[in-house]
Every structure is written in structure tokens, then in C-alpha cells.
Write a protein that holds these residues in place. Structure first.
Motif, PDB file in Angstrom:
ATOM      1  N   GLY A  64       6.591  80.452  28.220  1.00 59.39           N
ATOM      2  CA  GLY A  64       7.321  81.616  27.738  1.00 59.39           C
ATOM      3  C   GLY A  64       7.531  82.648  28.830  1.00 59.39           C
ATOM      4  O   GLY A  64       7.817  82.317  29.981  1.00 59.39           O
ATOM      5  N   ALA A  65       7.359  83.905  28.486  1.00 57.88           N
ATOM      6  CA  ALA A  65       7.600  84.993  29.432  1.00 57.88           C
ATOM      7  C   ALA A  65       6.650  84.943  30.625  1.00 57.88           C
ATOM      8  O   ALA A  65       6.945  85.534  31.676  1.00 57.88           O
ATOM      9  CB  ALA A  65       7.479  86.338  28.719  1.00 57.88           C
ATOM     10  N   ASP A  66       5.535  84.243  30.504  1.00 56.76           N
ATOM     11  CA  ASP A  66       4.616  84.127  31.643  1.00 56.76           C
ATOM     12  C   ASP A  66       5.291  83.466  32.840  1.00 56.76           C
ATOM     13  O   ASP A  66       4.923  83.720  33.982  1.00 56.76           O
ATOM     14  CB  ASP A  66       3.380  83.324  31.253  1.00 56.76           C
ATOM     15  CG  ASP A  66       2.374  84.165  30.494  1.00 56.76           C
ATOM     16  OD1 ASP A  66       2.561  85.387  30.411  1.00 56.76           O
ATOM     17  OD2 ASP A  66       1.386  83.593  29.977  1.00 56.76           O
ATOM     18  N   LEU A  68       8.028  84.140  33.944  1.00 55.59           N
ATOM     19  CA  LEU A  68       8.744  85.203  34.659  1.00 55.59           C
ATOM     20  C   LEU A  68       7.836  86.391  34.976  1.00 55.59           C
ATOM     21  O   LEU A  68       8.317  87.440  35.394  1.00 55.59           O
ATOM     22  CB  LEU A  68       9.929  85.673  33.810  1.00 55.59           C
ATOM     23  CG  LEU A  68      10.931  84.581  33.418  1.00 55.59           C
ATOM     24  CD1 LEU A  68      12.041  85.169  32.555  1.00 55.59           C
ATOM     25  CD2 LEU A  68      11.512  83.907  34.653  1.00 55.59           C
ATOM     26  N   SER A  69       6.533  86.214  34.783  1.00 53.64           N
ATOM     27  CA  SER A  69       5.603  87.326  35.005  1.00 53.64           C
ATOM     28  C   SER A  69       5.615  87.881  36.428  1.00 53.64           C
ATOM     29  O   SER A  69       5.424  89.094  36.604  1.00 53.64           O
ATOM     30  CB  SER A  69       4.183  86.926  34.603  1.00 53.64           C
ATOM     31  OG  SER A  69       3.725  85.805  35.336  1.00 53.64           O
ATOM     32  N   LEU A  72       8.363  90.384  35.982  1.00 50.38           N
ATOM     33  CA  LEU A  72       8.080  91.438  35.011  1.00 50.38           C
ATOM     34  C   LEU A  72       7.017  92.410  35.517  1.00 50.38           C
ATOM     35  O   LEU A  72       7.071  93.605  35.212  1.00 50.38           O
ATOM     36  CB  LEU A  72       7.625  90.814  33.691  1.00 50.38           C
ATOM     37  CG  LEU A  72       8.713  90.120  32.863  1.00 50.38           C
ATOM     38  CD1 LEU A  72       8.076  89.301  31.736  1.00 50.38           C
ATOM     39  CD2 LEU A  72       9.694  91.126  32.304  1.00 50.38           C
ATOM     40  N   ALA A 119       9.972  86.374  23.313  1.00 48.79           N
ATOM     41  CA  ALA A 119       9.515  87.078  24.510  1.00 48.79           C
ATOM     42  C   ALA A 119      10.205  86.539  25.758  1.00 48.79           C
ATOM     43  O   ALA A 119      10.580  87.309  26.655  1.00 48.79           O
ATOM     44  CB  ALA A 119       7.999  86.960  24.645  1.00 48.79           C
ATOM     45  N   LEU A 120      10.380  85.218  25.830  1.00 48.69           N
ATOM     46  CA  LEU A 120      11.059  84.629  26.983  1.00 48.69           C
ATOM     47  C   LEU A 120      12.503  85.126  27.058  1.00 48.69           C
ATOM     48  O   LEU A 120      12.978  85.539  28.124  1.00 48.69           O
ATOM     49  CB  LEU A 120      11.028  83.107  26.888  1.00 48.69           C
ATOM     50  CG  LEU A 120      11.826  82.335  27.948  1.00 48.69           C
ATOM     51  CD1 LEU A 120      11.336  82.659  29.345  1.00 48.69           C
ATOM     52  CD2 LEU A 120      11.749  80.832  27.681  1.00 48.69           C
ATOM     53  N   ALA A 123      12.624  88.745  28.039  1.00 54.49           N
ATOM     54  CA  ALA A 123      12.343  88.911  29.469  1.00 54.49           C
ATOM     55  C   ALA A 123      13.573  88.582  30.303  1.00 54.49           C
ATOM     56  O   ALA A 123      13.888  89.296  31.267  1.00 54.49           O
ATOM     57  CB  ALA A 123      11.164  88.026  29.872  1.00 54.49           C
ATOM     58  N   SER A 178       1.292  85.640  25.875  1.00 60.97           N
ATOM     59  CA  SER A 178       2.422  85.723  26.802  1.00 60.97           C
ATOM     60  C   SER A 178       3.348  86.892  26.473  1.00 60.97           C
ATOM     61  O   SER A 178       4.240  87.213  27.263  1.00 60.97           O
ATOM     62  CB  SER A 178       3.219  84.409  26.810  1.00 60.97           C
ATOM     63  OG  SER A 178       3.748  84.123  25.533  1.00 60.97           O
ATOM     64  N   LEU A 179       3.133  87.551  25.337  1.00 60.12           N
ATOM     65  CA  LEU A 179       3.899  88.761  25.017  1.00 60.12           C
ATOM     66  C   LEU A 179       3.304  89.998  25.679  1.00 60.12           C
ATOM     67  O   LEU A 179       3.954  91.050  25.729  1.00 60.12           O
ATOM     68  CB  LEU A 179       3.965  88.987  23.504  1.00 60.12           C
ATOM     69  CG  LEU A 179       5.040  88.218  22.723  1.00 60.12           C
ATOM     70  CD1 LEU A 179       4.762  86.728  22.690  1.00 60.12           C
ATOM     71  CD2 LEU A 179       5.167  88.762  21.306  1.00 60.12           C
ATOM     72  N   LEU A 184       8.099  94.354  27.551  1.00 57.47           N
ATOM     73  CA  LEU A 184       8.235  93.724  26.239  1.00 57.47           C
ATOM     74  C   LEU A 184       7.574  94.620  25.197  1.00 57.47           C
ATOM     75  O   LEU A 184       6.479  95.143  25.426  1.00 57.47           O
ATOM     76  CB  LEU A 184       7.585  92.341  26.223  1.00 57.47           C
ATOM     77  CG  LEU A 184       8.111  91.325  27.240  1.00 57.47           C
ATOM     78  CD1 LEU A 184       7.338  90.015  27.114  1.00 57.47           C
ATOM     79  CD2 LEU A 184       9.598  91.083  27.051  1.00 57.47           C
TER      80      LEU A 184
END
Length: 269
Positions: A64-66, A68-69, A72, A119-120, A123, A178-179, A184
């Protein structure tokens, strides 16, 4: 999904987590999704190229959004190559467009999957506004948490309006770790703000039970609350350091711990 395909997805997710961790530590470029896809294309295995690419795309969906961490956590926009790689993954395995109800009214796993996908997509929209995908409606909000009840309360009239106990609630929030990233915000984050004590109890319980992966994931929420100007009643520096030490070389635990340290300002961004 077959057991073999599921194992391939899990292995690809572990490799992607290691790449993200390397980027956070400064050992790899922040364009981790592009590098992940390129490695899948060129990997000399007996599996088909299509199968490898599907597993690679599945790994991005799993993290998920991780994934792209590294962007972010720094506010750095996605470069053209990384943005295109993310779009390829989303096209290969498109997130569901419906909004499943939250448990107990709906099934837990589809609801968790929907929030991770949200979340993904959120992001991507933040980091690449020009090429942002459509974001589906928000999934149902998290169940209420009864901070004083350690276990799930029975359903039906006897439960009244009280929510589930802090144990199952905190475990579910751990699955949504991951949120817990900058940029976010939504109902899950609002629930974290309302129930910091339940998160503190959940992280401590997981640590004492030697479930360091879960402890690292729930601790991330506490670090996110600190970055959100809240003050959890626990020594997060010590909890994070001990979890990292005891979690060993588990890449999922290491990644969550690295993100926690960034949120706490313990490492430069």
C-alpha cells in the motif's frame, strides 16, 4: 489464489519492503517501485514474465502507501519513472471500486483491503496530482472502541452502544498501519486520535507477547499521533528501539520500525 501464487506474492512483498527500507536508510534510490518492476522483468526464473509482473504489482498493493513512504516522509513528488511504475501496478491489479461496510456488519479482510487501497491511491494523488487516479468512496469507518473492555463484547441488545474491546480493535489498527503516514487523514486516523490509550495498551500487549511485528505496527500509530501533536503515555523511543532489536531481520517489522523512527524525528528525513 493458489498457495503457490500466494507465496509468490508474499515473497515479492518482502523484496519490495526491503527496497523501501533501503531507500529510508539511504542505501537505495527512492524510486523503489520502478526498481521493483525492473527487477521483476529481468529476473531469470522459470515463471512467466506475466506472472512475475503480476506478483510485483501485487506486492505494491500489499504494501500500500508504504511503497511510497520514502516520498511521503519527505514530501518529495514522484518522478516520472516512479509515477509510471505505480500506474502500471494499479492497472495490472486495479483496486475494487466499491466501499465495503466495516465489521461486524461486513467481512473484515475486504474492509481492511479497501482501506489499504484507499491509502495507496490517496498517496499517489498527493505525490503525483497531474496523474492521480480516481479515488473510490471511503470504506466504512472503523468500529467503535471500548477503551475499558479488553475483549470483544457480545453482539445484540446486551452490548448496548458500546464498542468492541481494545484488544481486537488495536489488532485491526495494526493491520492498517500503512495508513499511519504523513499526508494521509480520514476516519481511521480520527479513530486513532480518539483512542490513543487503546493503541498504547495494544502495542504493549503485543510486545509482552513477543509479537514484535504487531507491536511495531501498532507503535507506528503512536508515532503518527506524536507527529500529529498528541502525546501517548508510553516511552516511544524505548519501545521502538526494543521492538527493532527483538524483531530481528523480519523485513516487515524493520520497515515499520524505520517509519516509526522517521515519524518520531529520530532519523533525518
Amino acid at each position: 489464489m493458489t498457495d503457490r501464487r500466494g507465496a509468490e506474492y508474499q515473497a515479492a512483498a518482502q523484496l519490495l519492503a526491503q527496497r523501501v527500507l533501503g531507500a529510508l536508510r539511504g542505501a537505495e534510490d527512492t524510486a523503489v517501485v520502478a526498481a521493483h518492476l525492473q527487477a521483476a522483468r529481468s529476473a531469470p526464473t522459470a515463471d512467466s514474465g506475466t506472472g512475475r509482473m503480476t506478483a510485483a504489482a501485487g506486492a505494491v498493493r500489499m504494501l500500500g502507501a508504504d511503497a511510497l513512504s520514502p516520498h511521503l516522509l519527505t514530501g518529495q513528488r514522484l518522478g516520472p519513472q516512479e509515477a509510471e511504475a505505480v500506474r502500471v501496478c494499479l492497472k495490472a491489479l486495479e483496486p475494487a471500486r466499491h466501499s465495503p461496510p466495516a465489521p461486524p456488519a461486513g467481512a473484515e479482510q475486504p474492509w481492511i483491503r479497501a482501506w489499504i487501497d484507499w491509502a495507496l491511491l490517496a498517496a499517489v494523488a498527493r505525490l503525483d496530482p497531474a496523474g492521480a487516479p480516481d479515488i473510490p468512496p471511503l470504506p466504512g469507518p472503523p468500529p467503535c472502541c471500548d477503551d475499558d473492555a479488553p475483549r470483544r463484547r457480545p453482539a445484540g441488545p446486551a452490548a448496548g452502544n458500546r464498542g468492541e474491546g481494545w484488544v481486537p480493535w488495536s489488532l485491526r489498527m495494526g493491520q492498517l498501519a500503512s495508513l499511519a503516514l504523513p499526508g494521509l487523514d480520514g476516519p481511521v486516523h480520527q479513530a486513532a486520535r480518539r483512542h490513543a490509550l487503546a493503541l498504547t495498551r495494544g502495542a504493549t500487549r503485543a510486545f509482552l507477547r513477543r509479537d514484535f511485528t504487531t507491536a511495531a505496527r501498532i507503535t507506528r500509530w503512536l508515532a503518527w499521533l506524536t507527529a500529529d501533536d498528541s502525546t501517548p503515555e508510553v516511552d516511544l523511543d524505548l519501545l521502538t528501539s526494543d521492538t527493532a532489536l527483538r524483531g530481528g531481520d523480519n523485513s516487515r517489522c524493520a520497515l515499520d520500525t524505520a517509519i516509526t523512527r522517521r515519524l518520531l524525528g529520530l532519523e533525518p528525513t
